[in-house]
Write a protein that holds these residues in place. Structure first.
Motif, mmCIF file in Angstrom:
data_model
loop_
_atom_site.group_PDB
_atom_site.id
_atom_site.type_symbol
_atom_site.label_atom_id
_atom_site.label_comp_id
_atom_site.label_asym_id
_atom_site.label_seq_id
_atom_site.Cartn_x
_atom_site.Cartn_y
_atom_site.Cartn_z
ATOM 1 N N GLU A 143 0.921 -1.251 -0.129
ATOM 2 C CA GLU A 143 -0.059 0.039 -0.003
ATOM 3 C C GLU A 143 0.828 1.467 -0.079
ATOM 4 N N LEU A 144 1.773 1.167 0.814
ATOM 5 C CA LEU A 144 2.482 2.342 0.981
ATOM 6 C C LEU A 144 3.504 2.535 -0.385
ATOM 7 N N LEU A 145 4.218 1.563 -0.731
ATOM 8 C CA LEU A 145 4.838 1.842 -2.099
ATOM 9 C C LEU A 145 4.028 2.153 -3.032
ATOM 10 N N HIS A 146 2.938 1.647 -2.981
ATOM 11 C CA HIS A 146 1.859 2.166 -4.347
ATOM 12 C C HIS A 146 1.569 3.608 -4.140
ATOM 13 N N ASN A 147 1.575 4.042 -3.175
ATOM 14 C CA ASN A 147 1.392 5.330 -2.667
ATOM 15 C C ASN A 147 2.282 6.320 -3.412
ATOM 16 N N VAL A 148 3.781 5.893 -3.069
ATOM 17 C CA VAL A 148 4.715 6.485 -3.843
ATOM 18 C C VAL A 148 4.786 6.610 -5.358
ATOM 19 N N VAL A 149 4.562 5.239 -5.818
ATOM 20 C CA VAL A 149 4.492 5.259 -7.199
ATOM 21 C C VAL A 149 3.510 5.982 -8.072
ATOM 22 N N THR A 150 2.473 6.020 -7.475
ATOM 23 C CA THR A 150 1.236 6.498 -8.013
ATOM 24 C C THR A 150 0.832 7.915 -7.722
ATOM 25 N N ALA A 151 1.684 8.446 -6.764
ATOM 26 C CA ALA A 151 1.376 9.924 -6.362
ATOM 27 C C ALA A 151 1.798 11.008 -7.429
ATOM 28 N N PRO A 152 0.939 11.942 -7.475
ATOM 29 C CA PRO A 152 1.422 13.290 -8.680
ATOM 30 C C PRO A 152 2.613 13.438 -8.294
ATOM 31 N N MET A 153 3.127 13.753 -9.702
ATOM 32 C CA MET A 153 4.619 14.169 -9.899
ATOM 33 C C MET A 153 4.786 14.868 -11.080
ATOM 34 N N SER A 154 5.489 15.953 -11.267
ATOM 35 C CA SER A 154 5.792 16.689 -12.530
ATOM 36 C C SER A 154 7.004 16.073 -13.056
ATOM 37 N N THR A 155 7.862 15.766 -12.279
ATOM 38 C CA THR A 155 9.222 15.042 -12.806
ATOM 39 C C THR A 155 9.424 13.832 -11.833
ATOM 40 N N LEU A 156 9.988 13.041 -12.706
ATOM 41 C CA LEU A 156 10.523 11.689 -11.949
ATOM 42 C C LEU A 156 11.603 11.944 -10.889
ATOM 43 N N PRO A 215 -2.406 1.990 -12.651
ATOM 44 C CA PRO A 215 -3.657 2.701 -12.466
ATOM 45 C C PRO A 215 -3.808 3.971 -13.284
ATOM 46 N N LYS A 216 -4.864 4.236 -13.918
ATOM 47 C CA LYS A 216 -5.110 5.517 -14.348
ATOM 48 C C LYS A 216 -4.937 6.655 -13.913
ATOM 49 N N TYR A 217 -5.007 6.718 -12.545
ATOM 50 C CA TYR A 217 -4.538 7.875 -11.947
ATOM 51 C C TYR A 217 -3.097 8.174 -11.652
ATOM 52 N N THR A 218 -2.174 7.235 -12.166
ATOM 53 C CA THR A 218 -0.723 7.372 -12.024
ATOM 54 C C THR A 218 -0.422 8.406 -12.952
ATOM 55 N N SER A 219 0.694 9.323 -12.482
ATOM 56 C CA SER A 219 1.090 10.642 -13.325
ATOM 57 C C SER A 219 1.515 10.063 -14.698
ATOM 58 N N SER A 220 1.585 10.722 -15.521
ATOM 59 C CA SER A 220 2.052 10.451 -17.094
ATOM 60 C C SER A 220 3.645 10.264 -16.819
ATOM 61 N N VAL A 221 4.419 10.934 -16.067
ATOM 62 C CA VAL A 221 6.023 11.110 -15.945
ATOM 63 C C VAL A 221 6.165 9.572 -15.543
ATOM 64 N N ALA A 222 5.433 8.863 -14.464
ATOM 65 C CA ALA A 222 5.780 8.019 -13.823
ATOM 66 C C ALA A 222 5.491 6.648 -14.798
ATOM 67 N N GLN A 223 4.382 6.831 -15.587
ATOM 68 C CA GLN A 223 4.057 5.761 -16.461
ATOM 69 C C GLN A 223 5.082 5.462 -17.680
ATOM 70 N N ARG A 224 5.697 6.718 -18.009
ATOM 71 C CA ARG A 224 6.628 6.897 -19.354
ATOM 72 C C ARG A 224 7.977 6.307 -18.706
ATOM 73 N N ASN A 225 8.584 6.629 -17.522
ATOM 74 C CA ASN A 225 9.614 6.519 -17.293
ATOM 75 C C ASN A 225 10.217 5.430 -16.304
ATOM 76 N N LEU A 226 9.142 5.038 -15.252
ATOM 77 C CA LEU A 226 9.445 4.154 -14.306
ATOM 78 C C LEU A 226 10.101 2.922 -14.810
ATOM 79 N N LYS A 227 9.598 2.303 -15.649
ATOM 80 C CA LYS A 227 10.080 0.961 -16.304
ATOM 81 C C LYS A 227 11.312 0.890 -16.848
#
Length: 428
Positions: A202-215, A242-254
């Motif tokens: 739950e806690l790690l999920h919160n970090v990954v999906t939290a709003p962010m403008s830069t990684l 999840p759809k509420y994840t920031s686009s920055v995270a979706q593009r770059n985390l992997k």
């Protein structure tokens, strides 16, 4: 009383004379603000001045002098003495007084933590920092900037149980995004130490999906651990966000987590030899990330997953057959795994010691015991409290001028009436 005297003796006298009631303390606060330059210029008298004050009565004045004292370079001989003074102050100070100067209190606590790290004795800071959080908080729902420091001390001191006690609070008030990222990241690590993998997720999920403008680096490290904990706790990992994840995270985390995603793919095959080979090849990478211990838990969990799969196919099975199927070294190791899984409630089974046969059973929980009903009832009550809180927050946000201003600007860019008919075009 003359407030223009310019010596440490006069400062101490003012603190002693203006700490009895709220109006005096307000007057003292103004005087201390005017005396900042003096406090930061007379280090030789600071420590001796503290000895003349009672931290439980003269908390505000004690705080100002202590903050000035700790801002100077401290010799190794005096560090221990200073840390004792800070710990004594934190334990006995008045919460009402220190909340008048929260930034000073935070500064003292952070310098205290830095000195603790310098001495490599993190356990010395755990109890004082927990007390500091409670005194700084206006309510248990508030996340302070000290939460992350406290959790890090707990991790380094391996006091996971103490750290976990703070994570049981529901947090609704957050001042700085960085505090939230670190709180959830370190909190996830504390839960991993406690083997509370569901809460860690739950806690790690919160970090990954939290709003962010830069990684940020915190999100990258959290994503790596999120993958590993998912494999340990769920036996699988989904690469979709999840759809509420920031686009920055979706593009770059992997892109920053390729070895971990490949580990997940290897885990999915169910072949332990392949997984162990992959871990051995990438051992250096996992070690440099300080995740090798967690990776080894992933490997260990595959044995459990493979044993759990057997319970879906067989009613009875010998320990030797389990060892052969799951690729364990022998029936003794198979017995150890099965017994541990029974103890952890991961499977329901009995072992016949005479013939070495394992009999798999159904889950005995009927969900009608007093304890289970009480658990369900408390969960429902907690959800009702959370629901009311969210409704209240939603109402406050709908009246917030900054939010309304942003919505107004968005409405100029989009005509929302244009979207009303869109679902009708896709009716089936």
């Amino acid at each position: 009383m003359n407030l223009n005297m310019n010596s440490m003796e006069s400062v101490v006298a003012q603190i002693q004379g203006l700490s009895s009631n709220s109006s005096d303390i307000t007057q003292l606060h103004n005087f201390l603000k005017q005396s900042e330059e003096l406090l930061h210029s007379d280090f030789s008298r600071l420590l001796s001045s503290l000895a003349e004050l009672d931290p439980s009565i003269h908390s505000l004045g004690f705080l100002y002098i202590l903050e000035a004292c700790i801002s100077f370079p401290v010799s190794k001989e005096h560090v221990s003495e200073l840390l004792v003074s800070v710990a004594r102050f934190i334990n006995s100070c008045s919460a009402e007084q220190i909340q008048l100067a929260p930034n000073k209190f935070i500064s003292v606590c952070k310098k205290f933590k830095d000195h603790i790290f310098g001495l490599e004795t993190p356990i010395r800071g755990v109890a004082p920092m927990l007390t500091a959080i409670r005194k700084l908080q206006s309510s248990s729902e508030q996340l302070t900037t000290l939460h992350a420091d406290f959790l890090l001390l707990c991790i380094l001191a391996k006091c996971y149980k103490t750290g976990f006690s703070v994570l049981e609070d529901d947090i609704y008030e957050i001042d700085q995004p960085r505090d939230f990222f670190l709180y959830c990241y370190y909190g996830g690590m504390v839960c991993i130490g406690q083997k509370q993998f569901r809460r860690a997720l739950e806690l790690l999920h919160n970090v990954v999906t939290a709003p962010m403008s830069t990684l940020n680096a915190i999100a990258v490290e959290a994503y790596k651990k999120y993958i590993l904990v998912s494999l340990i706790h769920l036996g699988q990992f989904s690469t979709s966000f999840p759809k509420y994840t920031s686009s920055v995270a979706q593009r770059n985390l992997k892109n920053f987590s390729q070895p971990y995603l490949e580990l997940s793919n290897s885990y999915g095959t169910g072949r332990i030899s392949e997984l162990e080979t992959f871990v051995q090849i990438n051992k250096e990478k996992f070690e440099s990330d300080n995740n090798l211990g967690l990776v080894m838990q992933v490997v260990s969990s595959m044995y459990k997953r493979n044993i759990q799969r057997l319970t879906q196919t067989y009613l009875t099975l010998s320990l030797q057959d389990i060892a052969n199927t799951v690729q364990l070294r022998g029936p003794k190791q198979a017995e150890m795994h099965v017994l541990q899984m029974i103890e952890d409630g991961e499977i329901y089974a009995t072992i016949n010691q005479k013939d070495g046969m394992v009999r798999f059973l159904e889950d005995p929980e009927q969900y009608k015991t007093y304890g289970m009903i009480e658990h369900i009832d408390s969960s429902i009550k907690r959800l009702m409290v959370v629901s009311k809180k969210l409704t209240s927050m939603d109402e406050l946000m709908s009246c917030d001028p900054m939010y309304l201003g942003k919505v107004g600007r968005e409405r100029q860019r989009f005509d929302f009436d244009d979207f009303d008919s869109v679902p009708q075009k896709f009716t089936v």
